[in-house]
Scaffold this motif. Structure first.
Motif, PDB file in Angstrom:
ATOM      1  N   ALA A  16       1.267  -1.472   0.209  1.00  0.00           N
ATOM      2  CA  ALA A  16       0.074   0.020  -0.117  1.00  0.00           C
ATOM      3  C   ALA A  16       0.738   1.109   0.257  1.00  0.00           C
ATOM      4  O   ALA A  16       0.711   2.136  -0.234  1.00  0.00           O
ATOM      5  N   SER A  17       2.355   1.208   0.134  1.00  0.00           N
ATOM      6  CA  SER A  17       2.624   2.222   0.585  1.00  0.00           C
ATOM      7  C   SER A  17       2.873   3.077  -0.940  1.00  0.00           C
ATOM      8  O   SER A  17       3.609   3.891  -0.985  1.00  0.00           O
ATOM      9  N   GLU A  18       3.362   1.287  -1.803  1.00  0.00           N
ATOM     10  CA  GLU A  18       3.562   2.130  -3.067  1.00  0.00           C
ATOM     11  C   GLU A  18       2.795   2.725  -4.201  1.00  0.00           C
ATOM     12  O   GLU A  18       2.731   3.346  -4.725  1.00  0.00           O
ATOM     13  N   VAL A  19       1.504   2.719  -3.382  1.00  0.00           N
ATOM     14  CA  VAL A  19      -0.037   3.129  -3.842  1.00  0.00           C
ATOM     15  C   VAL A  19      -0.280   4.935  -3.015  1.00  0.00           C
ATOM     16  O   VAL A  19      -0.565   4.858  -1.981  1.00  0.00           O
ATOM     17  N   THR A  20      -0.087   5.728  -4.308  1.00  0.00           N
ATOM     18  CA  THR A  20      -0.506   6.359  -3.147  1.00  0.00           C
ATOM     19  C   THR A  20      -2.578   7.411  -3.300  1.00  0.00           C
ATOM     20  O   THR A  20      -2.917   6.338  -4.355  1.00  0.00           O
ATOM     21  N   GLN A  21      -2.982   6.893  -2.501  1.00  0.00           N
ATOM     22  CA  GLN A  21      -4.578   7.541  -2.244  1.00  0.00           C
ATOM     23  C   GLN A  21      -4.987   8.075  -4.014  1.00  0.00           C
ATOM     24  O   GLN A  21      -5.898   7.438  -3.619  1.00  0.00           O
ATOM     25  N   ASN A  22      -4.274   9.124  -4.162  1.00  0.00           N
ATOM     26  CA  ASN A  22      -4.686   9.575  -5.545  1.00  0.00           C
ATOM     27  C   ASN A  22      -4.832   8.776  -6.572  1.00  0.00           C
ATOM     28  O   ASN A  22      -5.301   9.280  -8.171  1.00  0.00           O
ATOM     29  N   GLY A  23      -4.005   7.938  -6.396  1.00  0.00           N
ATOM     30  CA  GLY A  23      -3.963   6.842  -7.436  1.00  0.00           C
ATOM     31  C   GLY A  23      -5.156   5.674  -7.890  1.00  0.00           C
ATOM     32  O   GLY A  23      -4.972   4.842  -8.714  1.00  0.00           O
ATOM     33  N   PHE A  24      -6.339   5.567  -7.235  1.00  0.00           N
ATOM     34  CA  PHE A  24      -7.334   4.880  -7.271  1.00  0.00           C
ATOM     35  C   PHE A  24      -8.668   5.475  -7.613  1.00  0.00           C
ATOM     36  O   PHE A  24      -8.942   6.949  -7.428  1.00  0.00           O
TER      37      PHE A  24
END
Length: 439
Positions: A16-24
């Motif tokens: 999850a640390s590799e994915v930013t919240q804005n990426g969803f």
């Protein structure tokens, strides 16, 4: 991991640390990520794509029936399903009537005790009631369903399982998973029975994919090996794209495993732990856990939680009370919460309702000669031994109806009870019980 990856290659999880919240793109993953539910996923992009679609996506989490109640350690997956349903997706609650007969060996140092079919059935009846408090069940597209894997596992022929399913599993790969390897490295026994568990759980995913169109399995971090085996099996056998995601390992601010206390597990069923004791568990959480627990275990909006996180010093107790109220409302309902609040507000109060407190009952005959204060403290679970109870009394921590008890030889007798036949036993400021005269 990609779906086209060969089955005998170790999976490479995305963190999850590799994915930013804005990426969803999907509201479901946005909410789960913002509240701290996500640790690893086989493919965030793929899962996000299907969750962002217009159709309700069936997602499952499994619960083995090893006890007649679930505990706080199970709340993270339950709340994951709750948030998925709130964003339009379909929770599948799988109870392991079949897999409980074997026992999941993941990261355990020894085999689980073998339960009888009667014990498993009784346990399923006990845990079934929990899910209705957190999820909406029915026949609608996003309504939850509860299924028992004994429905298909009990029908499997051994030779058929070996031929049709077993050939898709590499023993080399199974031995490479940390959940198995750690046990073997410690030279602890791993029975052939337990070794089959991950095959059966993978078969569950295949069966749920066929029966309900299930597209994802979620669970705790210790389930990663079991989950990716299911993802691979569905791809290899039916060619369907499915996904797996895990939640983080949850510990308290002091490093203790979530849901474990000196008194044991924090059960979700009232017949195993009273609603008042459940409320007290959350009310007594560590300061450093309040914000995180509000995100994970309540429905409060994030903006409200951020405001509560700003409280400090003695004011942090206000946030703890909100946490305890909201968590208890979800697990036990509004009516039980009102009773708990009445009892909590009545601590040291003349008009308090003690009926919501954990209760010790004694007949008038038993009270004729009195019940010793040390015995009462031990029976209430506030001390493990009389010696420990004696230290509490001599230290001035014990009160009965707001009267300090300093004599370890003190006995509670019939005449001490008022017309309501109730007394309040308190140890410190946070532990309370009712003493009730009956008959």
């Amino acid at each position: 991991m990609t779906i086209s990856q060969p089955v005998d290659q170790p999976a490479s999880p995305q963190n999850a640390s590799e994915v930013t919240q804005n990426g969803f793109a999907s509201d479901a993953l946005l909410a789960l990520h913002a509240r701290g539910f996500i640790h690893q996923c086989t493919s965030f992009a793929g899962l996000d794509r299907i969750l962002a679609g217009e159709e309700a996506v069936p997602v499952y989490i499994g619960f083995d029936a090893t006890a007649d109640s679930l505990h706080v350690g199970h709340l993270l997956p339950i709340m994951t399903l709750r948030w998925l349903q709130r964003h339009g997706h379909k929770p599948i609650v799988l109870v392991g009537g079949g897999t409980t007969r074997i026992g999941d060996p993941s990261f355990r140092s020894e085999a689980r005790p073998i339960l009888s079919d009667e014990q498993i059935a009784a346990n399923i009846n006990g845990i079934r009631k929990v899910f209705g408090r957190f999820l909406r069940f029915g026949d609608g597209p996003s309504d939850a369903v509860l299924v028992n894997n004994a429905d298909w596992l009990d029908q499997l022929g051994y030779v058929d399982l070996l031929r049709d399913i077993g050939r898709h599993f590499s023993v080399n790969r199974m031995l490479s998973f940390d959940s198995v390897k750690s046990r073997l490295e410690r030279q602890e026994s791993l029975s052939f029975l337990e070794f089959n568990y991950m095959i059966l759980q993978a078969f569950d995913f295949l069966e749920l994919s066929r029966r309900f169109g299930c597209r994802a399995q979620m669970g705790g971090g210790d389930q990663w090996a079991n989950i990716i085996n299911g993802v691979d099996l569905v791809r290899r056998v039916d060619g369907n794209e499915v996904f797996g995601m895990t939640a983080p390992l949850l510990t308290t601010a002091s490093g203790v495993k979530m849901g474990k206390t000196a008194a044991g597990a924090v059960w979700l069923n009232a017949d195993r732990l009273s609603a008042f004791d459940y409320w007290q568990f959350w009310r007594n959480c560590e300061d450093g856990d309040v914000g995180r627990f509000l995100r994970l275990f309540t429905d409060l909006p994030l903006l409200d939680i951020e405001q509560l996180e700003q409280l400090s010093g003695a004011a942090i107790n206000e946030a703890k009370i909100v946490l305890a109220d909201e968590a208890t409302r979800l697990a036990h309902g509004e009516f039980e919460l009102e009773a708990v609040k009445s009892a909590a507000n009545g601590v040291f109060g003349a008009n308090g309702d003690l009926n919501g407190l954990p209760t010790l009952e004694f007949t008038a005959h038993a009270l004729k000669d009195g019940i010793g204060i040390l015995a009462l403290i031990v029976m209430a679970g506030f001390a493990k031994t009389n010696s420990e109870a004696r230290r509490l009394v001599e230290g001035g921590a014990v009160r009965i109806d707001d009267k300090q008890i300093t004599d370890p030889e003190h006995h509670v007798l019939n005449y001490a009870f008022d017309d309501w036949a109730l007394l309040q036993l308190s140890v410190g400021k946070k532990r309370h019980a009712a003493i009730k005269r009956v008959g």
